[in-house]
Design a protein around this motif. Structure first.
Motif, PDB file in Angstrom:
ATOM      1  N   PRO A 549       0.826  -1.207   0.000  1.00 10.48           N
ATOM      2  CA  PRO A 549       0.000   0.000   0.000  1.00 10.48           C
ATOM      3  C   PRO A 549       0.861   1.259   0.000  1.00 10.48           C
ATOM      4  O   PRO A 549       1.917   1.286   0.630  1.00 10.48           O
ATOM      5  CB  PRO A 549      -0.812  -0.119   1.300  1.00 10.48           C
ATOM      6  N   GLU A 550       0.400   2.271  -0.725  1.00 12.30           N
ATOM      7  CA  GLU A 550       1.094   3.564  -0.736  1.00 12.30           C
ATOM      8  C   GLU A 550       1.076   4.135   0.682  1.00 12.30           C
ATOM      9  O   GLU A 550       0.101   3.941   1.415  1.00 12.30           O
ATOM     10  CB  GLU A 550       0.339   4.540  -1.650  1.00 12.30           C
ATOM     11  N   PRO A 551       2.133   4.841   1.091  1.00 10.54           N
ATOM     12  CA  PRO A 551       2.099   5.448   2.431  1.00 10.54           C
ATOM     13  C   PRO A 551       0.934   6.436   2.553  1.00 10.54           C
ATOM     14  O   PRO A 551       0.521   7.038   1.563  1.00 10.54           O
ATOM     15  CB  PRO A 551       3.434   6.190   2.516  1.00 10.54           C
ATOM     16  N   ALA A 552       0.437   6.592   3.777  1.00 10.28           N
ATOM     17  CA  ALA A 552      -0.704   7.488   3.999  1.00 10.28           C
ATOM     18  C   ALA A 552      -0.288   8.943   3.814  1.00 10.28           C
ATOM     19  O   ALA A 552       0.842   9.325   4.121  1.00 10.28           O
ATOM     20  CB  ALA A 552      -1.246   7.284   5.406  1.00 10.28           C
ATOM     21  N   ALA A 553      -1.215   9.737   3.313  1.00  7.09           N
ATOM     22  CA  ALA A 553      -0.946  11.160   3.113  1.00  7.09           C
ATOM     23  C   ALA A 553      -0.930  11.906   4.442  1.00  7.09           C
ATOM     24  O   ALA A 553      -0.325  12.970   4.557  1.00  7.09           O
ATOM     25  CB  ALA A 553      -2.011  11.762   2.194  1.00  7.09           C
ATOM     26  N   ARG A 554      -1.606  11.385   5.442  1.00  3.01           N
ATOM     27  CA  ARG A 554      -1.719  12.062   6.741  1.00  3.01           C
ATOM     28  C   ARG A 554      -1.771  11.034   7.853  1.00  3.01           C
ATOM     29  O   ARG A 554      -2.069   9.868   7.632  1.00  3.01           O
ATOM     30  CB  ARG A 554      -3.024  12.861   6.826  1.00  3.01           C
ATOM     31  N   THR A 555      -1.539  11.531   9.061  1.00  5.19           N
ATOM     32  CA  THR A 555      -1.763  10.705  10.240  1.00  5.19           C
ATOM     33  C   THR A 555      -3.188  10.973  10.706  1.00  5.19           C
ATOM     34  O   THR A 555      -3.547  12.121  11.009  1.00  5.19           O
ATOM     35  CB  THR A 555      -0.767  11.098  11.353  1.00  5.19           C
TER      36      THR A 555
END
Ligand code: NAP
Ligand code: SF4
Length: 673
Positions: A549-555
């Motif tokens: 999975p692509e890393p998340a844009a935000r926490t």
């Protein structure tokens, strides 16, 4: 000249020629279990009139132990055969063809009598299966062959032998579920003995001039699944044993990869069927997330298959093929692959229908007839409820005026379409736009209806929708708090850390929107396969590889007050996908919180009734997704003025409002007006 030359080309099967390349795939609607055979017949006859080349029924049990659940329908008695005759006769009168699916569930059977190659319980059933002995295996084969002979007696044009999705036949094929050491287990030639023998005996029992479809699992998507060599070997053996068509099965029911949900790209698995093209001489059918004639045509033109299977699209619109063939493709009501009214109903014991088309499987009850007393009808609000009501009322012959105070139709559908993985909502809004323009409906965009404007109408329908609930959390200096509508419509910029108040359907949607960095993987089959680890089965057994999975844009932290796991009330068949998507992006989910205050540092919460364990959820932005309240102002004003309106959709009932209920309620009112 048609726009769909490949799709509309006849298919010669030797003893019979199908008029086009469209198969209506098997769907279990729970209609058969009502034993209302007129209703079952009308369901299929409606679709036969719509021009589909060949239909496959929902799964019919070959015997009691193989039924998906105790009491599952099958051809057990002369009365059962006579009842099925009602269905097949009606289909033939309508010019259609229909095959009966024989479904032996094996260890997926939801009952204590279930049987399997080995006594290994499935992760999706509480019932451990009994291991079959030699005589038990022979009985299963004989029962399946008998079911095929009875299907012929009942007037069916063929059968589909269900060999995929992790059901009984599929269970023999892989070591995950087959640990036998006799002639039915061990080497692949032994593991495939049962499916091949079933096809041979079905052909012998049903005769040569009978369609025999074998649904073959081409990519199991479970550990220890079939290798590609095994898939090809089986396909050839099934062909030699007498199959006339091979249909594609994708993924076992216990697979942790979505295969038909709306976030799966269109035609995401056509490449799998294409790998088998040329390996057998009989026609191949491809399947999964094909929902428009354009996509179906492209799949066939690209040489991925000889035929396409669509199932849910025929719930959304039984006239799919006829409309495509007569230049009215833009009028095809789209299946948005939400599962809300079809599979979610099936798996909760309710009759399947369709979010977009509530008349599906309700043909005998919800018919739209012409009114004898046309009236002037005003509908206020062009969200799903209002639009559905306007269309049904116009179909009845009423003169409908549809008021929408914003400049566009769609209401909350316009927010859903912004969520990654929900792009199909675009198609639904487009369809409503087309249909409103084709009917005799006076659409007044940008016009707010009031008592004076509505005074001249014979009937007033209020579909003014909802407004977001304000959870009234105390706010200190520097708090950055936004409503979900502002976030999803891109009107505000959200920081790198976010807390979401409310973990219902919209809270989950907003979380998915906020963690998504790149374009939605739903728009690229390669990106989507990488997210979920779907590999070439020639390189990885079962087509399963590591997910990237692509890393998340935000926490992101997603919260709710209920002391349970967030997401429990999401769709029965799709909730796990949303939970898995957010887990893969590292979203923290917290239940049992009290919201104390919001300030520049973030959201301050405590836990439990005693308000213990004060905790700061660090967040640059806090997004409110705390449910909805009905927008009833117009309805109240009308009543005060002595006008009794019909109130539908969110304006009627905001709790658990969704498009399914809104469209159903709007359609039913439109039919009744
Ligand atoms: P919802 O599903 O009813 O969820 C509302 C959320 O707000 C709940 O998590 C609730 O949890 C919380 N809440 C309620 N009152 C609150 C208050 N006073 N203060 C703080 N939190 C409060 O509503 P929704 O998320 O707005 O979605 C509306 C409907 O749209 C859903 O019912 C669903 O049918 C549909 N929908 C579904 C999906 C999907 O399935 N993927 C997606 C979008 C929309 P607590 O009370 O535990 O805090
Ligand atoms: Fe398609 Fe949703 Fe209708 Fe099912 S309920 S047929 S998935 S649009």
């Amino acid at each position: 000249m048609t726009r769909y030359p490949h799709l509309l080309r006849p298919l010669d099967l030797g003893h019979v020629t199908l008029p086009n390349r469209v198969l209506m795939g098997s769907m279990h609607t729970n209609l058969e279990e009502t034993r209302d055979w007129n209703r079952v017949a009308e369901f299929y006859a409606t679709r036969a009139r719509g021009g589909v080349g060949l239909m496959v029924t929902g799964g019919m049990a070959p015997n009691r132990e193989g039924g998906v659940f105790p009491g599952a329908a099958g051809l057990f008695t002369p009365e059962d055969i006579a009842n099925q005759r009602i269905v097949t006769d009606r289909v033939h009168e309508a010019g259609g063809r229909i095959a009966m699916q024989i479904l032996h569930a094996g260890r997926y059977a939801y009952g204590p009598d279930c049987v399997a190659p080995s006594p290994i319980r499935s992760p999706i059933s509480p019932f451990p299966p009994k291991e079959l002995d030699e005589a038990g295996i022979e009985k299963q084969i004989a029962d399946i062959a008998t079911a095929a002979a009875r299907a012929r007696e009942a007037g069916y044009d063929g059968v589909e032998v269900m060999g995929s999705e992790g059901y009984f036949l599929n269970q023999f094929l892989v070591t995950r579920t087959n640990r036998r050491t006799d002639r039915w287990g061990g080497a692949y030639e032994n593991r495939m003995r049962l499916p091949v023998e079933v096809v041979r005996r079905v052909r012998a029992a049903a005769g040569a001039d009978f369609i025999l479809i074998y649904r073959l699992s081409m990519i199991d998507l479970v550990p220890e699944g079939s290798s590609w060599d095994e898939v090809v070997t089986l396909a050839r053996a099934v062909e030699a044993a007498g199959a006339s068509i091979i249909n594609t099965g994708i993924g076992w029911h216990e697979a942790r990869v979505p295969t038909i949900a709306t976030s799966v790209p269109r035609a995401a698995f056509a490449w799998v069927t294409r790998k088998l093209m040329g390996q057998v001489a009989i026609p191949l059918v491809t399947s999964n997330r094909i929902n428009t004639p354009e996509v179906a045509e492209r799949v066939l033109a690209d040489g991925c298959a000889d035929m396409v299977s669509m199932a849910r699209p025929f719930l959304a619109d039984p006239d799919f093929v006829r409309k495509a063939a007569t230049g009215r493709a833009d009028e095809i009501a789209p299946c948005i692959a939400c599962n809300q009214a079809c599979l979610d109903h099936t798996f909760s014991g309710r009759i399947s229908t369709c979010l977009v088309n509530p008349r599906a499987a309700h043909e005998t009850e919800l018919a739209i007839g012409q009114t004898e007393t046309p009236r002037r009808v005003a509908v206020v609000g062009a969200g799903p409820a209002g639009m559905a009501c306007a269309l049904a009322a116009a179909d009845r012959g009423h003169a409908v005026t549809l008021f929408e105070k914003s400049g566009r139709i769609g209401g909350q559908l316009n927010l859903a379409r912004r969520v990654p993985g929900k792009e199909e909502f675009d198609l639904l809004v487009e369809w409503f736009t087309t249909m409103l323009s084709r009917k005799n409906i006076d659409l007044r965009l940008g016009e707010e209806a009031d008592t004076a404007i509505l005074a001249g109408f014979d009937a007033v329908v209020v579909a003014t929708g909802v407004r977001p609930r304000d959870p009234a959390i105390p706010q200190g200096d520097g708090a950055r708090v936004h409503g979900y509508a502002d976030v999803l419509s891109g009107r505000v910029t959200v920081g790198r850390t976010a807390a979401i108040v409310g973990a219902g359907g919209i809270g989950f949607d907003v979380a998915e929107y906020l963690v998504q960095n790149a374009p939605s993987p739903t728009l690229s089959i390669d990106d989507w396969r990488s997210e979920w680890g779907v590999a070439d089965p020639a390189a990885h057994r079962g087509g399963l590889a590591d997910a990237h999975p692509e890393p998340a844009a935000r926490t992101v932290t997603l919260l709710q007050r209920k002391p349970e796991k967030p997401g429990r009330n999401l769709g029965k068949t799709t909730g796990w996908i949303h939970r898995a998507t957010l887990a893969a992006k590292g979203v923290r989910m917290l239940g049992g919180v009290n919201y104390e205050r919001i300030d520049r540092e973030g959201l301050h919460v405590t836990f439990g009734e005693a308000r213990e364990n004060p905790t700061l959820i660090k967040a640059e932005s806090v997004i409110l997704c705390a449910g909805q309240e009905s927008e009833k102002t117009l309805a109240d004003t009308l009543r005060a003025a002595g006008v009794e309106p019909h109130v539908i959709g969110g304006a009627d009932h905001a709790a658990e409002l969704d498009a399914k209920r809104a469209i159903d309620q709007g359609t039913r009112l439109g039919v009744a007006l």
